[in-house]
Structures are given as structure tokens and as C-alpha cells.
Design a protein around this motif. Structure first.
Motif, mmCIF file in Angstrom:
data_model
loop_
_atom_site.group_PDB
_atom_site.id
_atom_site.type_symbol
_atom_site.label_atom_id
_atom_site.label_comp_id
_atom_site.label_asym_id
_atom_site.label_seq_id
_atom_site.Cartn_x
_atom_site.Cartn_y
_atom_site.Cartn_z
ATOM 1 N N GLY A 117 1.422 -1.602 -0.196
ATOM 2 C CA GLY A 117 0.307 0.127 -0.168
ATOM 3 C C GLY A 117 0.764 0.530 0.034
ATOM 4 N N ASN A 118 0.446 2.269 1.334
ATOM 5 C CA ASN A 118 1.290 3.639 1.190
ATOM 6 C C ASN A 118 2.897 3.269 1.841
ATOM 7 N N LYS A 119 2.884 2.130 2.407
ATOM 8 C CA LYS A 119 3.883 1.525 3.691
ATOM 9 C C LYS A 119 4.806 1.070 3.107
ATOM 10 N N GLU A 120 6.269 1.787 2.202
ATOM 11 C CA GLU A 120 7.514 1.704 2.395
ATOM 12 C C GLU A 120 8.696 1.108 3.468
ATOM 13 N N ASN A 121 9.356 0.680 2.999
ATOM 14 C CA ASN A 121 10.226 -0.184 3.631
ATOM 15 C C ASN A 121 12.031 -0.458 3.164
ATOM 16 N N LYS A 122 12.714 0.814 3.131
ATOM 17 C CA LYS A 122 14.606 0.966 2.096
ATOM 18 C C LYS A 122 14.749 -0.467 3.425
ATOM 19 N N ILE A 123 14.811 -1.823 1.950
ATOM 20 C CA ILE A 123 15.726 -2.974 2.411
ATOM 21 C C ILE A 123 17.332 -2.910 1.928
ATOM 22 N N GLY A 124 17.717 -1.030 1.080
ATOM 23 C CA GLY A 124 19.106 -1.389 0.180
ATOM 24 C C GLY A 124 18.920 -0.953 -0.996
ATOM 25 N N ASP A 125 20.406 -0.404 -1.397
ATOM 26 C CA ASP A 125 20.588 0.456 -2.900
ATOM 27 C C ASP A 125 21.798 -0.489 -3.605
ATOM 28 N N GLY A 126 21.611 0.087 -4.348
ATOM 29 C CA GLY A 126 22.550 -1.015 -5.155
ATOM 30 C C GLY A 126 23.549 0.353 -6.644
ATOM 31 N N ASN A 127 23.736 -0.885 -7.588
ATOM 32 C CA ASN A 127 24.176 0.221 -8.755
ATOM 33 C C ASN A 127 24.248 -0.892 -9.897
ATOM 34 N N LEU A 128 24.077 -2.443 -9.412
ATOM 35 C CA LEU A 128 24.208 -3.140 -11.016
ATOM 36 C C LEU A 128 22.902 -3.337 -11.737
ATOM 37 N N SER A 129 22.620 -4.202 -12.739
ATOM 38 C CA SER A 129 21.595 -4.466 -13.281
ATOM 39 C C SER A 129 20.132 -6.062 -12.218
ATOM 40 N N LYS A 130 21.242 -6.551 -11.658
ATOM 41 C CA LYS A 130 21.058 -7.567 -10.699
ATOM 42 C C LYS A 130 21.033 -7.382 -9.029
ATOM 43 N N PHE A 131 20.312 -7.976 -8.170
ATOM 44 C CA PHE A 131 20.119 -7.752 -6.665
ATOM 45 C C PHE A 131 19.858 -8.954 -6.242
ATOM 46 N N ASP A 132 20.423 -9.471 -5.300
ATOM 47 C CA ASP A 132 19.645 -10.357 -4.143
ATOM 48 C C ASP A 132 18.402 -9.687 -3.820
ATOM 49 N N TYR A 133 17.522 -11.281 -2.992
ATOM 50 C CA TYR A 133 16.221 -10.441 -2.027
ATOM 51 C C TYR A 133 16.093 -11.875 -1.498
ATOM 52 N N GLU A 134 16.133 -11.823 0.032
ATOM 53 C CA GLU A 134 16.501 -12.919 0.569
ATOM 54 C C GLU A 134 14.905 -12.533 1.049
ATOM 55 N N PHE A 135 13.834 -13.981 1.130
ATOM 56 C CA PHE A 135 12.166 -13.508 1.530
ATOM 57 C C PHE A 135 11.990 -14.843 2.314
ATOM 58 N N ILE A 136 11.069 -15.152 3.109
ATOM 59 C CA ILE A 136 10.985 -15.579 3.799
ATOM 60 C C ILE A 136 9.434 -15.611 4.031
ATOM 61 N N PRO A 137 9.231 -16.819 3.349
ATOM 62 C CA PRO A 137 6.977 -16.921 4.096
ATOM 63 C C PRO A 137 7.149 -17.344 5.593
#
Length: 149
Positions: free
Chosen positions: A97-117
Motif C-alpha cells: 500500500g502506502n507503507k515502504e521500507n528501504k532494504i538497500g541500494d545498488g548500481n548493478l542490473s541485478k540484486f539479491d533479495y531474501e524472502f521468508i514466507p
């Protein structure tokens, strides 16, 4: 009657010879400029060709299955020719929704994201990438649904 013809012919000869002299220097200058432009054009063509070849060499072939793979059935897998180029610095956010949480930054065309359902229904990943350009910031959002076992 011969006099006007002779005078006209003489004037024509004088005018054309003076035009030839001024045209000759202008033509020489134009030819020199044309040669410079031809050389610059050849350099630009070489640079464009090199960039195209370099771009192809920087690509990775990545396969993404559409859903879970099923034994004995035709499965759809999407393949991307992904580029590993360096990009301007960007910021990565999760959002709901309107809630955002900054989780990182980068400058490459790919990045890793870890997700735990947290449950079998917790299968949506919502990410936003923002390129914080002062003149014109660019934002890209993605909502991905992933099967959870």
C-alpha cells in the motif's frame, strides 16, 4: 552588331573565370570539411559496432519457470538475455500500500533479495526500485507471486 556579341562574350569569360577562382577555393574548403566528416563518421561507426559487440558479451541467459514444474507435462519457461551493466545508483524498497521500507541500494542490473514466507498464503513479493535523479526520478514497481510449499 559584332561589338555587342564580342563584348558579351568577353564579359561572360571574365565573369565565369572570376567565379571559377572563388568557387575553386570554396569547393576546396567544402571538400576538406567533407573529408573530416567522413573520417568522423567512420570512427562513430566503429564505436557503435564495438558497443553492440560489447553489449552482447555482457549478457547472461536466465530461465524463469512459470509456476511449479510438472513431471510428464509441457512446462513454460521464460528466458531472458539479461545485461550485467552498471547502472546509476538506485534504492530498493519493499512496499505494501502506502507503507515502504528501504532494504538497500545498488548500481548493478541485478540484486539479491531474501524472502521468508510466513505461511503458504504469503507468496507475494512487492519491490520498488527508485533512481533518485534530481531532475527526473525514475521508479519501477514489481509484484511477483511465487508458489510456496
Amino acid at each position: 552588331m559584332k561589338n555587342p556579341i564580342i563584348i558579351s562574350a568577353l564579359l561572360f569569360t571574365i565573369i565565369t573565370s572570376s567565379c571559377k577562382n572563388s568557387n575553386s577555393s570554396e569547393l576546396k574548403e567544402i571538400n576538406e570539411q567533407l573529408e573530416i566528416l567522413r573520417n568522423e563518421n567512420a570512427l562513430l561507426k566503429d564505436s557503435i559496432s564495438k558497443l553492440k559487440n560489447d553489449d552482447l558479451g555482457d549478457r547472461q541467459l536466465i530461465g524463469i519457470p512459470e509456476g511449479k514444474l510438472q513431471v510428464g507435462k509441457k512446462n513454460r519457461i521464460i528466458f531472458l538475455l539479461h545485461s550485467n551493466k552498471t547502472l546509476p545508483k538506485y534504492e530498493i524498497y519493499t512496499y505494501d500500500g502506502n507503507k515502504e521500507n528501504k532494504i538497500g541500494d545498488g548500481n548493478l542490473s541485478k540484486f539479491d533479495y531474501e524472502f521468508i514466507p510466513k505461511s503458504l498464503e504469503d507468496n507475494k513479493i512487492k519491490l520498488k526500485v527508485t533512481f533518485p535523479d534530481k531532475s527526473r526520478p525514475v521508479t519501477m514497481k514489481n509484484e511477483t507471486t511465487i508458489p510456496v510449499n
